[in-house]
Write an enzyme that holds these catalytic residues in place. Structure first.
Site, PDB file in Angstrom:
ATOM      1  N   ILE A   1      -6.067   3.593  -1.639  1.00  0.00           N
ATOM      2  CA  ILE A   1      -4.985   4.560  -1.574  1.00  0.00           C
ATOM      3  C   ILE A   1      -3.629   3.856  -1.609  1.00  0.00           C
ATOM      4  O   ILE A   1      -2.687   4.326  -2.246  1.00  0.00           O
ATOM      5  CB  ILE A   1      -5.085   5.397  -0.269  1.00  0.00           C
ATOM      6  CG1 ILE A   1      -6.519   5.899  -0.055  1.00  0.00           C
ATOM      7  CG2 ILE A   1      -4.096   6.540  -0.292  1.00  0.00           C
ATOM      8  CD1 ILE A   1      -7.097   6.659  -1.215  1.00  0.00           C
ATOM      9  N   GLU A   2      -3.545   2.723  -0.941  1.00  0.00           N
ATOM     10  CA  GLU A   2      -2.273   2.018  -0.833  1.00  0.00           C
ATOM     11  C   GLU A   2      -1.865   1.320  -2.135  1.00  0.00           C
ATOM     12  O   GLU A   2      -0.712   1.379  -2.539  1.00  0.00           O
ATOM     13  CB  GLU A   2      -2.342   0.984   0.300  1.00  0.00           C
ATOM     14  CG  GLU A   2      -2.286   1.585   1.695  1.00  0.00           C
ATOM     15  CD  GLU A   2      -0.903   2.116   2.034  1.00  0.00           C
ATOM     16  OE1 GLU A   2       0.072   1.732   1.362  1.00  0.00           O
ATOM     17  OE2 GLU A   2      -0.804   2.923   2.964  1.00  0.00           O
TER      18      GLU A   2
END
Length: 525
Positions: free
Chosen positions: A159-160
């Site tokens: 996600i990051e």
């Protein structure tokens, strides 16, 4: 040896008993090839678009769209039970091991469905993202299990940063865990001229898990902890206080928050659901063996990055993928006493390093500027071209190197000692704009003297006399034109934006709470 492949022999040496158990049980975990149809609007992004992490996968969306061709069937049975048991059956790959450690409560809402559709409709991107995790994910899972933390957190770099350790956001968050500079310093990630530990595989993972544990201890809820990781603990605390005052529930889904944070946990839940049952989403996961990918190898002398890769018999690209924190073409042993290498190549490196014990392995060293100097003057003093000096140290044109700055320069043949620890740990480059003067003309008034004119225009009387070839006590007549040299507009512009590279000063002993990434992003808009 390619970084992303292991021979059957090396796997056998590492986990012979595991492979035997797999062969006897006849287990298979390979998911079917995706066959979902997609409309032109749903085609996977190009490599450049998909790799522009984290902005592409994190882009806010509006309303959930109906894309039944890639969404899971409504009667799918996705087993997300926390810490499920498999008896004595061996975990054949890393995905099975991650599934075994799921321990967070599940989030189930339209935002999760929306993100499931987003990822499932981009199989090429999802495969590239999961493939990119290959060198790092085993280590992350090991650390999570050692700390008794939920293994869902091993999916957070998807996600990051899409598991790209070189990812840098527009707000200057860096690494696969996306640490802002100030937050990185708070968690003891060194950022200096020679390395940026926000990108370091071991150190950034340690810091990220420290931060997540701190947030969980603060809020007692993993969804709130994740929101705080993205938005900042202060922001989440204020949102909870606001809900409490209004008699509203104190859950993640009930908080008022920016879109980026509102979609943050649903994205992680969507990836978790796909990892839990990829066939339900017509998604293929690459086979990543459940064993260490890399080994940490100590070094005790400075060594060029290219030389280290050569001694390990790996490509430069693969070496940098495991050692992404290096900012310069040399590894300083005093500051970086270990490097990461693919498991089998670690032995190759150690043997080759031993055979080069009496060989100088570094062609670079650190040089301390004794005074403020032009890059051209520094280059002459250290025997380099100005262009090369600027390139290797990141010095823009028309900038001065300030006194006390550390520069990377060619290592003299007679210099045999390694760079000292205080320079390796605290090397920083301070820059200031060159003063570029332009000539303007002023007119003297009745009764003016050089001293009065100089004071009025912010210069010295001596300089004013010199610029106009006058004596210091010269008489001035009304209307007399005089030249004045003032900094150019370009100089003033550079002065406002003069870059400071690789500041390695250790953070103050009085630590402040890390600011949220979204807050710091807004501050830079």
């Amino acid at each position: 040896m390619n970084l992303f492949s292991f021979t059957f022999a090396s796997i056998s040496r590492l986990h012979g008993s595991l492979l035997l158990a797999v062969l006897l049980s006849g287990c298979a975990t390979t998911s079917p090839t995706p066959t979902a149809d997609r409309s032109p609007a749903q085609t996977a992004p190009t490599a450049a678009e998909a790799d522009r992490a984290p902005s592409v996968p994190n882009a806010p969306v509006s309303a959930p769209s109906a894309q039944a061709s890639v969404a899971p069937s409504s009667d799918r049975a996705v087993d997300l039970k926390a810490n499920a048991l498999m008896g004595l059956q061996a975990q054949t790959d890393i995905w099975e091991r991650i599934r075994m450690g799921f321990a967070m409560p599940d989030l189930d809402n339209d935002l999760v469905r929306n993100r499931e559709v987003w990822y499932a409709s981009r199989p090429d991107y999802f495969l590239r993202m999961t493939e990119r995790s290959r060198p790092y994910i085993f280590h992350i899972v090991e650390e999570l299990e050692r700390r008794k933390m939920p293994t869902e957190l091993a999916l957070l770099p998807f996600i990051e940063s899409a598991f790209n350790p070189q990812a840098v956001s527009s707000a200057k968050a860096a690494g696969m865990w996306q640490f802002m500079p100030a937050t990185g310093k708070y968690f003891d990630l060194k950022q200096n001229l020679f390395r940026d530990e926000r990108r370091d595989v071991l150190e950034s993972t340690r810091a990220a898990l420290d931060y997540l544990q701190k947030l969980y201890n603060m809020f007692g809820d993993w969804h709130l902890a994740l929101a705080a990781y993205n938005w900042g603990e202060g922001s989440v605390g204020r949102a909870l206080a606001r809900n409490r005052a209004q008699g509203k529930p104190l859950t993640y889904s009930d908080l008022r928050m920016p879109d980026e944070t509102r979609f943050y946990v649903p994205k992680l839940q969507a990836v978790k659901n796909i990892i839990a049952q990829p066939e339900a989403f017509k998604t293929v996961l690459p086979l990543i063996q459940n064993h260490p990918f890399f080994k940490s190898v100590p070094i005790d002398k400075d060594i060029d990055v290219e030389m280290a890769a050569k001694l390990a018999n790996v490509s430069l690209k693969d070496f940098k993928a495991l050692n992404p924190a290096m900012n310069r073409p040399v590894i300083l042993a005093a500051g970086t006493p270990q490097i990461l290498l693919p498991w089998d190549n670690a032995t190759v490196f150690e043997n080759n390093l031993q055979s080069h014990r009496d060989t100088r392995l570094s062609s670079w060293t650190a040089w301390l500027a004794p005074r403020t100097m032009k890059a051209e003057d520094v280059a002459k003093e250290v025997g380099m071209s100005a262009e090369q000096l600027r390139t290797v140290n990141g010095i823009p044109p028309r900038m001065l190197v300030k006194a006390g700055s550390t520069l990377l320069v060619h290592r003299p043949h007679q210099k045999e000692t390694n760079v000292a620890e205080h320079l390796a740990d605290n090397g920083h480059l301070l820059l200031a704009p060159e003063v570029v003067l332009r000539k303007v003309f002023i007119s003297a008034r009745q009764g003016d003297t050089l001293a009065l004119l100089a004071a009025r225009h912010g210069v010295t009387a001596a300089n004013l006399a010199t610029w106009n070839d006058l004596k210091p006590n010269a008489k001035l007549t009304a209307g007399k034109k005089l030249a004045v040299l003032v900094p150019s507009k370009e100089t003033r512009r550079l002065g406002k934006t003069a870059p400071t590279a690789g500041q390695g000063k250790k953070p103050s002993s009085v630590k402040t709470k890390p600011a949220s990434k979204s807050t710091q992003r807004r501050a830079q808009r």
